[in-house]
Scaffold this motif. Structure first.
Motif, short mmCIF file in Angstrom:
data_model
loop_
_atom_site.label_atom_id
_atom_site.label_comp_id
_atom_site.label_asym_id
_atom_site.label_seq_id
_atom_site.Cartn_x
_atom_site.Cartn_y
_atom_site.Cartn_z
N ASN A 1 0.80 -1.23 0.00
CA ASN A 1 0.00 0.00 0.00
C ASN A 1 0.84 1.28 0.00
O ASN A 1 0.58 2.20 0.75
CB ASN A 1 -0.98 -0.01 1.19
N LEU A 2 1.85 1.31 -0.87
CA LEU A 2 2.67 2.51 -1.02
C LEU A 2 2.65 2.97 -2.48
O LEU A 2 2.64 2.15 -3.41
CB LEU A 2 4.12 2.25 -0.61
N GLY A 3 2.68 4.27 -2.68
CA GLY A 3 2.71 4.83 -4.03
C GLY A 3 4.00 4.52 -4.77
O GLY A 3 4.02 4.42 -5.98
N PHE A 4 5.08 4.39 -4.05
CA PHE A 4 6.34 3.94 -4.66
C PHE A 4 7.07 3.05 -3.66
O PHE A 4 7.92 3.46 -2.91
CB PHE A 4 7.22 5.10 -5.15
N LEU B 1 9.05 0.65 -4.42
CA LEU B 1 10.42 0.47 -4.88
C LEU B 1 10.58 1.28 -6.16
O LEU B 1 9.72 1.25 -7.04
CB LEU B 1 10.71 -1.01 -5.15
N ARG B 2 11.67 2.05 -6.26
CA ARG B 2 11.95 2.83 -7.46
C ARG B 2 13.39 2.56 -7.91
O ARG B 2 14.28 2.43 -7.09
CB ARG B 2 11.79 4.33 -7.21
N VAL B 3 13.57 2.49 -9.21
CA VAL B 3 14.91 2.41 -9.79
C VAL B 3 15.18 3.77 -10.41
O VAL B 3 14.45 4.22 -11.30
CB VAL B 3 15.01 1.29 -10.87
N MET B 4 16.23 4.46 -9.89
CA MET B 4 16.50 5.84 -10.28
C MET B 4 17.97 6.07 -10.55
O MET B 4 18.82 5.35 -10.05
CB MET B 4 16.03 6.80 -9.17
N GLU B 5 18.22 7.11 -11.32
CA GLU B 5 19.56 7.66 -11.49
C GLU B 5 19.40 9.15 -11.26
O GLU B 5 18.73 9.83 -12.04
CB GLU B 5 20.10 7.40 -12.89
N GLY B 6 19.99 9.65 -10.17
CA GLY B 6 19.76 11.05 -9.82
C GLY B 6 18.28 11.28 -9.60
O GLY B 6 17.64 10.57 -8.83
N SER B 7 17.69 12.24 -10.32
CA SER B 7 16.25 12.49 -10.21
C SER B 7 15.46 11.79 -11.31
O SER B 7 14.24 11.94 -11.40
CB SER B 7 15.97 14.00 -10.22
N ASN B 8 16.12 11.05 -12.19
CA ASN B 8 15.45 10.32 -13.27
C ASN B 8 14.93 8.99 -12.76
O ASN B 8 15.70 8.14 -12.33
CB ASN B 8 16.40 10.08 -14.45
N GLU B 9 13.62 8.81 -12.84
CA GLU B 9 13.01 7.56 -12.40
C GLU B 9 12.80 6.66 -13.62
O GLU B 9 12.20 7.06 -14.60
CB GLU B 9 11.67 7.85 -11.73
N TYR B 10 13.28 5.43 -13.55
CA TYR B 10 13.17 4.49 -14.66
C TYR B 10 12.08 3.46 -14.43
O TYR B 10 11.36 3.07 -15.35
CB TYR B 10 14.50 3.78 -14.91
N VAL B 11 11.96 2.96 -13.20
CA VAL B 11 10.96 1.94 -12.87
C VAL B 11 10.39 2.28 -11.49
O VAL B 11 11.14 2.61 -10.57
CB VAL B 11 11.59 0.52 -12.82
N ARG B 12 9.05 2.18 -11.39
CA ARG B 12 8.37 2.41 -10.10
C ARG B 12 7.44 1.23 -9.83
O ARG B 12 6.64 0.86 -10.69
CB ARG B 12 7.58 3.68 -10.10
N PHE B 13 7.58 0.65 -8.64
CA PHE B 13 6.67 -0.41 -8.22
C PHE B 13 5.66 0.20 -7.25
O PHE B 13 6.03 0.68 -6.19
CB PHE B 13 7.43 -1.55 -7.52
N THR C 1 2.29 -0.29 -4.94
CA THR C 1 1.57 -1.38 -4.26
C THR C 1 0.28 -0.89 -3.60
O THR C 1 -0.23 -1.54 -2.71
CB THR C 1 2.48 -2.04 -3.20
N THR C 2 -0.24 0.26 -4.07
CA THR C 2 -1.48 0.77 -3.47
C THR C 2 -2.62 -0.16 -3.79
O THR C 2 -2.67 -0.76 -4.87
CB THR C 2 -1.81 2.20 -3.96
N ASP C 3 -3.52 -0.29 -2.84
CA ASP C 3 -4.69 -1.15 -3.04
C ASP C 3 -5.68 -0.46 -3.97
O ASP C 3 -5.99 0.72 -3.80
CB ASP C 3 -5.36 -1.46 -1.69
N GLY C 4 -6.24 -1.19 -4.92
CA GLY C 4 -7.28 -0.66 -5.79
C GLY C 4 -6.74 -0.13 -7.00
O GLY C 4 -6.73 0.36 -7.93
#
Length: 157
Positions: free
Chosen positions: A135-138, A140-152, A154-157
């Protein structure tokens, strides 16, 4: 037998005075090797020379034991074999850390409650599961600096 040598044939107690900084001292001239301190609140056995232990074990299993280190020191404790350093404990203020200088094998669970900085590869040599918080908006994130490449997410719904 030399003039200072004593042979004790039966069990004996050695008593020394209370509340003394050096109640009993083994020394060569003014060079202390072993000192028994009986100062109230600071009782201790002080070893002032290298301690060479030739036993297989150091057994502290009969009580809870703290190992206290000197504060604010870069080399507060080191585990070494010859000149090869295996582990170093640093207690410098705001720079406290434990460095492991050789391969580290962990056969149990690892719980990390802080940042992880990897300067090498991370390899999973068998099937593994990576669990993330629910139940989190992010979660897990894969980032380089402020560039986000992948976001997991897990929020419900």
């Amino acid at each position: 037998m030399s003039p200072c040598e004593q042979v004790i044939g039966t069990a004996q107690d050695i008593h020394f005075p209370d509340n003394e900084a050096a109640a009993l001292e083994f020394a060569e001239a003014g060079n202390a090797y072993l000192t028994f301190v009986t100062t109230d609140g600071s009782n201790a056995v002080k070893i002032s020379k290298n301690l060479d232990i030739d036993a297989d074990d150091i057994d502290v299993s009969t009580q809870a034991t703290d190992i206290k280190l000197i504060d604010n020191t870069a080399l507060a404790l080191r585990l070494m074999e010859g000149s090869t350093e295996y582990l170093r404990v640093t207690t410098t203020n705001s720079g406290e850390k434990i460095d492991v200088s050789t391969a580290l094998q962990l056969d149990g669970a690892v719980d990390i409650n802080g940042a992880v900085d990897c300067s090498g590869d991370v390899t999973f040599s068998d099937a593994q599961t990576i669990s993330v918080a629910d139940n989190l908006g992010f979660a897990l994130r894969v980032m380089e600096g402020s560039n986000e490449y992948v976001r997991f997410t897990t929020t419900d719904g």
